[in-house]
Design an enzyme around this catalytic site. Sequence first.
Site, mmCIF file in Angstrom:
data_model
loop_
_atom_site.group_PDB
_atom_site.id
_atom_site.type_symbol
_atom_site.label_atom_id
_atom_site.label_comp_id
_atom_site.label_asym_id
_atom_site.label_seq_id
_atom_site.Cartn_x
_atom_site.Cartn_y
_atom_site.Cartn_z
ATOM 1 N N CYS A 186 0.801 -1.220 0.000
ATOM 2 C CA CYS A 186 0.000 0.000 0.000
ATOM 3 C C CYS A 186 0.836 1.274 0.000
ATOM 4 C CB CYS A 186 -0.932 0.009 1.201
ATOM 5 S SG CYS A 186 -2.171 -1.305 1.192
ATOM 6 N N ASN A 187 2.065 1.206 0.456
ATOM 7 C CA ASN A 187 2.922 2.397 0.493
ATOM 8 C C ASN A 187 3.581 2.692 -0.846
ATOM 9 O OD1 ASN A 187 4.387 -0.080 1.851
ATOM 10 N ND2 ASN A 187 5.967 1.030 0.734
#
Length: 354
Positions: free
Chosen positions: A141-142
């Site tokens: 997700c980053n």
Amino acid sequence: MTTSTVRARITAAGTGTPPTFYTQHELLRLFAVENPRIRSLFLNSAIERRYLTLPPAGEDGRPRTESQGELLRRHVRSGIAMARDAVQNCLKRAGAETKDIRFVCCISSTGFITPGFSALLIKELGIPHESARLDVVGMGCNAGLNALSAVTAWSTAHPGEMALMVCIEACSAAYAFDASMRTAVVNSLFGDGAAAITVMSGSDGPVRAPAVLKFTSKIIPQAIDAMRFDWDDEHGRFSFYLDPQVPYVVGAHAEAVLRRLLDGTGLRRSDIAHWVIHSGGKKVVDSVRVNLGLSRYDTRHTTAVLRDFGNVSSGAFLFAFERLLDEDVAQPGDHGVLMTMGPGSTIEMALVQW
């Protein structure tokens, strides 16, 4: 702090989703979920609906179990369709065409393919074959901000040329369905979506396009297993795992990362007018908001994206960024912070200025 004509600027954004969406109640009915703990996960998630591509129904009327090969093919098929819509929407807003693109960066963590999405999109969309390209795979997700760092570096080195960044996450192609809490946490949260931005440097870009000024990052090795996408022997496929402590781990480290981002800029937290934060989940957003001293207004786009799309992994912060651009409230000179978090455990931030 002033921006320079050689600063890379985010000139437009666009998103894409599958054609089908489901409310949390509809999903509970579809999979005949009766366990009260699992139902609570779905219904107390601050999510109203998610766009998903679910498998066809089996003999029992529920979505049937797919093989890893079928899931991977859906990852590619759905990913390309969503990315096409996101790119076309982005280019329309930028007043550009695919022939203008000179660099393509694609990000995904919901499947593994070679060649990657960058090559597939060049072929699918008619992007110039001479375009440089990069695939960022498996960071989670980053990853959108990790990739943006590379994209802005390329853009700064090639003034006047257009870079395209696309986050492509077919999260439903990575689901495992059973009665366990491990899969329930994931199945209650993630949605499918793609998000694209165009990036350019030089003096000819749009005046109100935010310039990317600085990045900072922090990995928390003691929480390296808190978020994983790895092989599940029981199901014979890859699956997500999220530790219940993730929101508190992220929240506890957020302030130190922000302090390092602003160090040397002359800016204080109160000088940041706009916040674009990854919609990782209700508890994650609440933890970040409390630890950074933000208001609910500051996180309005993040919570709205969570409500309408769920967690769309690496592209989630760009869904919120698109809403900020559509709102058209940013004024010249305003500063903003982009924030993502994911496996590692990792927190990424970027400072931008309009």
